[in-house]
Scaffold this motif. Structure first.
Motif, PDB file in Angstrom:
ATOM      1  N   THR A 155      -7.544   1.051  -3.512  1.00 14.32           N
ATOM      2  CA  THR A 155      -8.635   1.232  -2.553  1.00 14.32           C
ATOM      3  C   THR A 155      -8.047   1.733  -1.245  1.00 14.32           C
ATOM      4  O   THR A 155      -6.907   1.425  -0.899  1.00 14.32           O
ATOM      5  N   ASP A 156      -8.852   2.498  -0.510  1.00 19.18           N
ATOM      6  CA  ASP A 156      -8.390   2.998   0.785  1.00 19.18           C
ATOM      7  C   ASP A 156      -8.694   1.958   1.864  1.00 19.18           C
ATOM      8  O   ASP A 156      -9.181   0.867   1.573  1.00 19.18           O
ATOM      9  N   ALA A 157      -8.410   2.307   3.110  1.00 22.14           N
ATOM     10  CA  ALA A 157      -8.584   1.362   4.224  1.00 22.14           C
ATOM     11  C   ALA A 157     -10.022   0.884   4.371  1.00 22.14           C
ATOM     12  O   ALA A 157     -10.269  -0.228   4.838  1.00 22.14           O
ATOM     13  N   THR A 200      -4.817  11.765   4.769  1.00 23.40           N
ATOM     14  CA  THR A 200      -5.824  11.000   4.043  1.00 23.40           C
ATOM     15  C   THR A 200      -5.632   9.496   4.158  1.00 23.40           C
ATOM     16  O   THR A 200      -6.394   8.736   3.591  1.00 23.40           O
ATOM     17  N   GLY A 201      -4.615   9.049   4.891  1.00 25.41           N
ATOM     18  CA  GLY A 201      -4.448   7.621   5.129  1.00 25.41           C
ATOM     19  C   GLY A 201      -3.587   6.930   4.098  1.00 25.41           C
ATOM     20  O   GLY A 201      -2.636   7.505   3.589  1.00 25.41           O
ATOM     21  N   THR A 237     -10.098   4.294  -5.020  1.00 23.37           N
ATOM     22  CA  THR A 237      -9.277   5.486  -4.855  1.00 23.37           C
ATOM     23  C   THR A 237      -8.325   5.619  -6.037  1.00 23.37           C
ATOM     24  O   THR A 237      -7.841   4.614  -6.561  1.00 23.37           O
ATOM     25  N   THR A 252     -12.863   1.769  -0.280  1.00 23.89           N
ATOM     26  CA  THR A 252     -13.388   2.703  -1.268  1.00 23.89           C
ATOM     27  C   THR A 252     -12.416   2.846  -2.431  1.00 23.89           C
ATOM     28  O   THR A 252     -11.214   3.007  -2.223  1.00 23.89           O
ATOM     29  N   ALA A 279       0.874  -1.174   0.000  1.00 23.72           N
ATOM     30  CA  ALA A 279       0.000   0.000   0.000  1.00 23.72           C
ATOM     31  C   ALA A 279       0.905   1.216   0.000  1.00 23.72           C
ATOM     32  O   ALA A 279       2.125   1.091   0.138  1.00 23.72           O
ATOM     33  N   MET A 289      -3.435   3.911   0.677  1.00 17.18           N
ATOM     34  CA  MET A 289      -4.149   3.340  -0.452  1.00 17.18           C
ATOM     35  C   MET A 289      -3.469   2.023  -0.812  1.00 17.18           C
ATOM     36  O   MET A 289      -2.251   1.985  -1.011  1.00 17.18           O
ATOM     37  N   ARG A 290      -4.255   0.949  -0.868  1.00 17.99           N
ATOM     38  CA  ARG A 290      -3.744  -0.347  -1.323  1.00 17.99           C
ATOM     39  C   ARG A 290      -3.500  -0.198  -2.827  1.00 17.99           C
ATOM     40  O   ARG A 290      -4.401   0.132  -3.579  1.00 17.99           O
TER      41      ARG A 290
END
Length: 164
Positions: free
Chosen positions: A106-108, A85-86, A113, A111, A77, A88-89
């Motif tokens: 996708t995010d955690a 914003t964390g 992304t 969703t 990721a 993203m895989r």
């Protein structure tokens, strides 16, 4: 010290080859900078690549090297530098000449992304996250990215048997 005499072609080639260096606290650590470029990346001189294409290809090397160090319980990721914003895989990566690199994933929360970034702002932190599905093999995009470059190179080479 011996003097080295180089031909004009050798001197030109050395300026076209990418330069990389790394120093690591662990002398056994294997990093992307230490590995030879795959043939698919070395086929075209760096000077002939756009900033986006060259950034994309080097990111592939870093991603593949990072994935080689993961166990079967983790996937790659990326974290966003300078942002809350964390992560993203990473499920895909691309470039758009001359200067855009794109990440798909996708995010955690799962969703969909996408990050679109100018190469002058490129700042990627690779992270290891637990796989999403326990029974599924971890997704390894780095190896798929290199295979795609090799396939592209093979398609660009003329078929010598056709003239036969």
């Amino acid at each position: 010290m011996t003097d080295m005499i180089r031909t004009t072609a050798e001197a030109h080639e050395s300026t076209a080859l990418p330069q990389a260096r790394v120093v690591h606290a662990d002398p056994d650590a294997c990093s992307a900078e230490q590995k030879p470029l795959p043939d698919a990346m070395a086929r075209k001189p760096v000077a002939e690549k756009s900033a986006a294409e060259w950034a994309y290809e080097r990111l592939i090397l870093y991603i593949q090297n990072f994935e080689e160090q993961l166990d079967s319980e983790h996937e790659i990721a990326m974290g966003f530098a300078g942002s809350d914003t964390g992560v993203m895989r990473i499920e895909g990566i691309g470039f758009f000449d001359p200067d855009i690199v794109t990440f798909y994933g996708t995010d955690a929360a799962g969703t969909k992304t996408q990050l679109i970034q100018h190469v002058s702002q490129l700042n990627v932190m690779l992270r290891a996250l637990p796989k999403q599905i326990e029974d599924k093999a971890p997704a390894r995009i780095g190896f798929r990215l290199v295979a795609d470059l090799e396939q592209e190179q093979a398609a660009e080479q003329p078929d010598e048997t056709a003239n036969g």
